[in-house]
Structure formats: C-alpha cells, structure tokens
Design an enzyme around this catalytic site. Structure first.
Site, short mmCIF file in Angstrom:
data_model
loop_
_atom_site.label_atom_id
_atom_site.label_comp_id
_atom_site.label_asym_id
_atom_site.label_seq_id
_atom_site.Cartn_x
_atom_site.Cartn_y
_atom_site.Cartn_z
N HIS A 8 22.98 -3.62 -26.52
CA HIS A 8 22.92 -2.24 -26.02
C HIS A 8 23.15 -2.11 -24.52
CE1 HIS A 8 20.56 -2.24 -29.80
NE2 HIS A 8 21.10 -1.04 -29.97
N ASP B 143 -9.70 -4.71 -4.78
CA ASP B 143 -9.18 -3.62 -3.95
C ASP B 143 -10.21 -2.49 -3.83
OD1 ASP B 143 -7.59 -1.47 -2.83
OD2 ASP B 143 -5.85 -2.66 -3.41
N SER C 95 0.82 -1.20 0.00
CA SER C 95 0.00 0.00 0.00
C SER C 95 0.86 1.26 0.00
CB SER C 95 -0.97 -0.04 1.19
OG SER C 95 -1.90 1.01 1.10
#
Length: 591
Positions: free
Chosen positions: A540, A463, A352
C-alpha cells in the site's frame, strides 16, 4: 572624531575569542584565527578587559537598565499607588518630568564617558573597525574577523534573510507562515454582529492576560531580569561552542522582522559518521542554545544547529506561537539553502515546549528525516489548567486557544483524535476522508502533505512539569497522550479497544521490569510484527494513516500495538530538567 562617535554608539564588547588550537580542531572544519590572540588556557578566560572609565560607566548604565526593567514590570502597581495618593495631578507631574529629564541627561553623559573609555582602548577600536567593515561589506574575510568577537548581538549584521531562497523572491512578509487554526469554542453558532459584541469583553481580557502574565509564565526565558542573571553562564556556553566546537554564529531575519540568534557546529568533515546529519535543536521555555539541549546531539557526534526563541538572549521579538513558527521557518530555510543540508539529512530534536516548533517544522517540511520529542506534551490547555484556579477555567482555555495555542499533537497528526474534529475513525480511513478532515481544520491546501517520517518520544518517568497531577502518577504525563494520538492517527485499526487497552497498561508500568513483564505477558513476536508492517508497506505504500490490522485478531492487534508503542516511546528515568545523556540520544525507529 568619527571613531569617537562610533565608540560612544557602539555595542558592548564581552569577549575576544582566543586563538584556536589547530591540533584539537576537527579536520575539515575551517579555522577562524583571532585578530587579537589571548592565552589559551580555558574556553572562557579571555573576556574583554575594559579600561576603568568604560568599566564604571558600563556598571552605572547596567544598573539603570535593571531599574528600568523593574519599573516596567511594576508600573501598573506604581500607577495605582500614585493615583490613590494623588500624585498624578499636573502640579506633581511637571516637577517629576524635570527630574526624569535631568536623570536622562546624566545617563547620556555617562554613555559619552563610556565611549571615551572605549576610544582609549586599542582592542575596542580594532573591534569597532572590524564591525563597521562587516556592515559595509559582508565578505567572507570580514565575517571571519567579526566571528572573533562576542558583543551585543543587536549590532551583528544579518547573515540570512527569509526571502533569500529563490522560491520566495518577491514574497511579502506580514503576519507570517501558516498555522493550524483552533476550532471555534461553539461550533455551529452563527457569528453575527451581536455575538461578536457579546464576545468582545472576553476577547479583550484574553488578549491582556496573554500579553502580560500568560506569555511570561509560559516563556520565563524571555524576561529581561532572568536573562541578565544568566548572562555569565550564557557567555561561557557560547565560548565553549565557538572555541572548542568550532561553532559559527549567525543572525537570521524572519518574515515578521524578528532577528534570530543561531549557532551552527559542522561535523561533516570529521570522522564521525553521524556528522553528515544535521540536528536542529528546539529549546524549552527557559532554555538557550548556549546551555540547552544542543549539547546532547553534539556529544553524540552530529552536526548541530541551535537557535534561541524570539525574545531570548540575542533573538528579538516575543515568543508567541506565530513568532515561534516564523523563527523555525527561517532556521530550516537557513539549514537547507545556506548550510547545504538536504531535508532528508535533517532531524529535529526538541525538549519540552520546543515540541511546538518541532511539530510545526514536521508539518511544514514533511521531507525532513526524523522528529525526536523529549519531555514534550500533546496540548497546552491541560497543563495550563493545572497551575491556574478552577474558577479561571473558561478564561484560561479561551486565552490558550486564541493566543498561546501550542497544539503539538494536531501539528504532528493533523487532527484531534476523539474530538468533534477528530480523525476519520478506524472503519472509514481513506485518502479522501483524510483530506476532507484537514479541510475542516482550516489547513491550507499546500500543507495537505503530512509528515510521514519516523518519530521518537522520550518520556521522563519522574517528570514534574508535564504531569497534570503529581510526578509519581506516570499516567498523568501528557507525553502518554501524545503517543496515543500519534499511534491512533497512523495505525487507527490497530489502536482500537484491545490495542488501546494494552498500550495504556504498558504506559502505566512504573519500572523497566514491569514494562518487560507486560510485554512478555502478551507474547509479542517482534519478527512477526515487522513482517506484517513491511508487507503492508510494500503493498500500500508508506503514506499514513495505515489500515493494517483490519482483518487481524484481537491478540494480533494487541501485539502490534505494544510493538509500535515500544518503538515510538523511550523511557528515561529522570526529572523534567535533567539533561539527556548522549547515550540515550538516538534516531527514531523506522521500517
């Protein structure tokens, strides 16, 4: 006589830990025998038993403390009422001050009687002797004996100072560690004296709101009355960590002077292979390490370091963003320089609102191995606007940005995709442009090194806290925005129109079956995605942002975007406050 005075002024003693069962103790973990053995039946059956005089005096003082706390929070209304009734005149205040003085003298007498009760108790006298010895000399033996007691943490000696690392010798404290500065509300506006005067009333209002109502709404765990109600549960949780998990408590001094309460469980000497990795846990806005998310990595076999927010339980201060970052800084320093973990062996797990300190640690210590964000969000402003009236929109936005700016996505990605200060677009990502972009965000040059490690987001599908509409509307979960911003920053040329639409469609899925259906519809070839990413990394290097996907077809970008989204986000079918089971706890995916 000196011992009697020490008993009067000494801290409250809660518990004397029972002698540990060496058969159950983890191998390789040093034992901590107790000075006063107690029955070993359960992990919270050995509370310190005060004598009658101390017990009743403690009850009176605790009740007075609760009344004082209630009076403190209700004082604005009380003063307004007394003013309206005319009770604030000098003729009324003087007698009231006499009553208050008499009450204070009575409470001082009760404290003396409590001290006398402690003095007659051999257990407390032994405890105060150990405490005084630990303050005089913090030897290993004195610390070992002190660890047998649970008492008011304000009297615990400091175990680690923020200046202790050699690189910080001679540094000055002050305001604290570096934070990303919020962008001005009106960019390009000249900051003249007249403009400052015009903004002063709004700034004063924002300050008052943040330091009164705002901070307590955002961090209810810092409210004294709530902590008082949770005290028995916290004591039980702490006893379990110390007696059953061989936890070691420590007090850390942060650069702002706050004292941080921590608990460390060492699994390096056990048969658990995960014990070599330390998981630093960052709790929620009403979470404490005694009963919080610490239990999840602990059950999974990891070494764990839990800590309490400033103003929570044994930690001092107030939980504003600067204080939070200062606390996290000293916790990480403690893990590296005192506990002996390398940054590559440290992972951050946050639940949270703990995502703020976790992302700050990732930004400031980019060598840590992983970040796991459970039920976290990208930015506080949308969630604050959700619970406040629409007419307060401007005030809420200003207050959050200036005083409570929990900018998780900015700290994790170093920028705001899609805003005026956004990351360089997908067709102009270079190292130079990224550095210039960070300069615009007022990030110190020393912090230009971004976190390159793996990240895992855990989204709660039911949630009810970090959704901006209703729990059933899974697309309003701010964890989605955090994922999109992370992917857009790290893989900007993959997360263009086609890839972004595919990921949004996948995020809208309401069940695992629907998710799998979308994934298979786009015929995602995971082996091909891994080979593309590994080829780019070999050519890269690992530094983000990547330009992979530049010469790729729309179908390839969709596949790669869905693959990356699935690897960075784990769905957990539960509400916000449901504890995460140990079997769902895992280290993030990496190449």
């Amino acid at each position: 006589m000196a011992k009697l005075l020490s008993c009067v002024l000494g801290p409250r003693l809660y518990k004397i830990y029972r002698e540990r069962d060496t058969d159950r103790a983890a191998p390789g973990v040093p034992e901590t025998p107790t000075a006063v053995p107690a029955p070993a039946s359960s992990s919270w059956d050995s509370y310190y038993q005060p004598r009658a005089l101390e017990k009743h005096a403690d009850s009176i003082l605790a009740l007075a403390s609760v009344f004082w706390s209630i009076s403190y929070y209700s004082s604005p209304f009380a003063f307004f009422y007394l003013y309206r009734k005319g009770y604030l005149s000098l003729s009324k205040v003087v007698p009231f001050s006499h009553y208050a003085g008499t009450l204070l003298l009575l409470l001082a007498g009760v404290a003396c009687l409590r001290g006398l009760g402690r003095w007659t108790n051999p257990q407390y006298r032994q405890f105060i002797t150990v405490l005084e010895a630990a303050h005089r000399n913090q030897s290993a033996e004195n610390k070992r004996q002190l660890a047998n007691y649970n008492f008011d943490f304000r009297s615990w000696p400091v175990d680690f100072h923020w200046e202790e690392p050699s690189s910080r010798k001679g540094s000055r404290g002050g305001r604290g560690v570096a934070l990303l500065r919020p962008e001005p509300l009106h960019r390009g506006t000249a900051d003249t004296f007249l403009n400052r005067v015009k903004k002063l009333p709004c700034q004063i209002t924002s300050y008052l709101v943040a330091h009164t109502l705002g901070r307590r709404m955002l961090y209810p765990g810092s409210v004294y009355l709530l902590q008082k109600a949770l005290m028995p549960v916290l004591l039980q949780g702490q006893a379990r960590l110390v007696e059953e998990c061989n936890g070691r408590r420590a007090k850390l001094l942060a650069c702002d002077g706050n004292e941080i309460d921590t608990m460390f469980v060492d699994r390096r000497g056990t048969a658990e292979p995960q014990g070599q990795k330390l998981v630093i846990c960052c709790e929620g806005n009403a979470g404490f390490y005694e009963v919080g998310c610490v239990s999840t990595p602990l059950e999974a076999g990891y070494s764990v370091l839990g800590w309490n927010h400033p103003g929570f339980a044994g930690s001092t201060g107030v939980p504003f963003p600067q204080n939070e970052a200062n606390a996290m800084d000293v916790v990480v320093q403690f893990a590296i320089h005192r506990l002996g973990f390398q940054p590559q062996d440290i992972a951050i797990y946050a639940w949270s609102i703990g995502g703020f300190t976790a992302t700050w640690a990732a930004m400031s210590y980019p060598d840590i191995s992983a970040v796991i964000l459970d039920a976290s969000f990208d930015d506080l402003v949308p969630l604050a606007l959700k619970v406040m009236p629409d007419s307060w929109r401007a005030l809420v936005t200003r207050t959050v940005r200036q005083h409570l700016n929990l900018n998780n996505s900015e700290q994790l990605c170093r920028g705001k995709p899609g805003s005026e200060g956004a990351a360089p677009g997908p067709h102009r990502v270079t190292r130079a442009s990224a550095v210039a972009w960070l300069s615009e965000l007022c990030v110190p040059a020393a912090l230009f090194r971004r976190f390159q490690g793996p990240v895992l987001l855990i989204r709660r599908t039911k949630d009810e806290i970090i959704t901006t509409t209703v729990p059933e509307d899974i697309m309003s979960n701010r964890g989605n925005d955090l994922l999109l911003k992370l992917l857009q920053f790290r893989y900007p040329r993959v997360m263009v129109d086609e890839g972004l639409r595919a990921v949004r469609q996948w995020l809208e899925a309401s069940s695992q079956l629907e998710e799998a259906s979308i994934y298979s519809r786009y015929e995602v070839e995971e082996d091909w995605c891994v080979s593309v990413l590994r080829s780019y990394q070999a050519e890269h290097g690992p530094g983000f942002p990547w330009s992979v996907g530049e010469d790729m077809s729309a179908e390839g970008r969709r596949q790669l975007a869905l693959f990356l989204a699935r690897k960075h986000l784990l769905n957990f079918e539960a509400t916000h406050c449901t504890p995460l089971p140990a079997q769902h706890f895992q280290m993030p995916w990496h190449l």
